[in-house]
Scaffold this active site. Structure first.
Site, PDB file in Angstrom:
ATOM      1  N   CYS A 197      35.076  35.111  29.581  1.00 59.73           N
ATOM      2  CA  CYS A 197      36.193  34.178  29.817  1.00 59.73           C
ATOM      3  C   CYS A 197      37.066  34.652  30.972  1.00 59.73           C
ATOM      4  CB  CYS A 197      37.033  34.020  28.557  1.00 59.73           C
ATOM      5  SG  CYS A 197      36.175  33.124  27.251  1.00 59.73           S
ATOM      6  N   CYS A 350      34.642  41.190  44.581  1.00 62.56           N
ATOM      7  CA  CYS A 350      34.772  40.073  43.633  1.00 62.56           C
ATOM      8  C   CYS A 350      36.128  40.233  42.934  1.00 62.56           C
ATOM      9  CB  CYS A 350      33.603  40.034  42.652  1.00 62.56           C
ATOM     10  SG  CYS A 350      33.469  41.490  41.596  1.00 62.56           S
TER      11      CYS A 350
END
Lengths: 392, 69
Positions: A197, A350
């Protein structure tokens, strides 16, 4: 298939309790008997996060006598969009303590037991042992397999739920009466394949949709009414607004609860699930720079291209100046390679360093020998270089 | 091979007659771990994919494990 109640009834309800639980007591299926069983019940909720928040609040309100909470984390601002058991003033507090305070306000009759250590193979049996039922609301595959294996080996039922973006799944795993998690998913997806998530996002209210199914099933099992979700997988799609269920049978070849089990004790779940693939770990070894080293490279005017491998919507939230976006998927399918210069160093980053390590493995394999990635990703950049940027 | 029609995740697809569950999964993903398959509303355990053939009109749901909580 209905099952007998998991818990014996408490001796009595007090006058206060009769008043509080009156809307339960007048349902014939629950009644005084069912409510007394809830009073005597001991339920452990693993994770006071998205699923744990509604699960704990509703279990407490329903009158479950003892609630255990296991969570080693602290409340972060980004939790508050869905973790409704915590509030603004709880930021940076241990989640277990914050959850306990909310439960006390919801129902002071509940005895709360806190477990603030990280659940692992060394302590799971001891922590689970006193409880009648476990509710799994963890956020990673390693802990999910640990919860499953510990519950099966102890012979305890547990209510499982998992969520991602708009999709949720829930079931009751109880090896004595049906399948376990490994009968459904014998092994986790490859590392990096299915985002968490934190990486992919989750609709806040999805936690309530799935968490309330988990509480519903927990109450039925404890008090012994209705058709339990044993041997069925509920699949919820919030975009379509559809609930459907599929049957799941016990797998006779299941390595844990099958006829000839090969898993007879708890294992190393980090190794089993591998948070980062072996290829990515090998690629990152000796080819990882810190956010501060990236800043120095930029300030020196080094000739390199900075590639952000996150998704476009993440790039929109916050980015490192000068970066270009090529999502990780384009590295995995090979499309990224034609977009990259052969004669300049490539620096990947990232959100926190996992996906960029996966992309780095692809680059190294394609001959980009001097490519590196930024350990800690854009979150590390924000922390170490530019705290004025928003973390997410 | 004669083609036959099955429904995969809600979409009609033509596949070779006699294809197994494993072969349909391979059409969708190269990494079958972390995947569960339901055939006509019932999960086919991982070990039975290769030996479970599909019939015309079958409904196949390929589910992916998610970890979030």
């Amino acid at each position: 298939m209905s099952l007998p109640p998991l818990v014996e009834p408490a001796a009595e309800l007090t006058v206060d309790e009769v008043r509080r639980y009156s809307r339960h007591l007048i349902i014939p299926d629950v009644g005084m008997d069912g409510q007394k069983r809830l009073k005597n019940a001991k339920v452990l909720v693993v994770g006071a996060g998205g699923l744990g928040s509604p699960a704990l609040l509703y279990l407490a309100a329903a009158g479950v006598g003892t609630l255990g909470i296991i969570d080693f984390d602290v409340v972060d601002e980004s939790n508050l969009q869905r973790q409704i058991i915590h509030g603004q003033s709880d930021i940076d507090r241990p989640k277990a303590e914050s959850a306990r305070d909310s439960i006390r306000e919801t129902n002071p009759n509940v005895e709360v037991v806190l477990h603030t250590e990280r659940l692992d193979s060394g302590n799971a049996f001891e922590i689970f042992e006193p409880y009648d039922l476990i509710v799994d609301g963890t956020d990673n595959f390693a802990t999910r397999y640990l919860v499953n294996d510990a519950a099966v080996l102890l012979g305890k039922p547990y209510v499982w739920g998992s969520i991602y973006r708009f999709d949720g799944q829930a079931s009751v795993f109880w090896a004595e009466h049906g399948p376990c998690y490994r009968c459904l998913y014998p092994e986790p997806p490859p590392p990096g394949m299915v985002p968490s998530c934190a990486e992919g996002g989750v609709l806040g209210v999805l936690c309530a949709s799935i968490g309330s199914i988990q509480v519903n099933e927990a109450i039925k099992l404890l008090a012994g009414f209705g058709e339990p979700l044993v041997g069925r997988l509920m699949i919820y799609d919030a975009l379509e607004m559809s609930y459907r269920s599929v049957k799941v049978r016990k797998d006779p070849e299941c390595p844990l609860c099958g006829k000839n089990p090969t898993i007879t004790e708890l294992i190393d779940y980090e190794a089993f699930c591998g948070t980062v693939s072996d290829e990515a770990q090998a690629a990152a070894l000796g080819s990882t720079i810190t956010p501060l080293e990236l800043k120095e490279k930029i300030d020196r005017g080094d000739d390199f291209v900075l590639v952000d491998v996150r998704e476009p919507n993440e790039y929109e939230i916050v980015r490192i100046p000068g970066s270009v976006l090529i999502p990780k998927g384009e590295f995995l399918n090979g499309e990224a390679l034609s977009k990259l210069p052969q004669d300049r160093q490539v620096v990947l980053h990232c959100k926190s360093g996992g996906r960029s390590a996966e992309a780095l493995a692809v680059l190294k394999g394609a001959g980009f020998a001097d490519a590196v990635h930024v350990g800690g990703g854009v979150l590390g950049w924000i922390k170490q270089v530019d705290p004025s940027l928003p973390a997410y | 091979m004669r083609p036959m029609r099955v429904t995969v995740n809600g979409e009609t697809r033509e596949i070779d007659a006699g294809s197994s569950v494993a072969e349909v999964v391979a059409l969708l993903t190269s990494a079958p771990s972390g995947v569960a398959v339901a055939l006509n509303g019932e999960v086919v355990s991982r070990g039975a994919w290769e030996r479970t053939p599909l019939a015309s009109g079958d409904r196949v749901d390929v589910l992916t494990a998610v970890q979030g909580g």
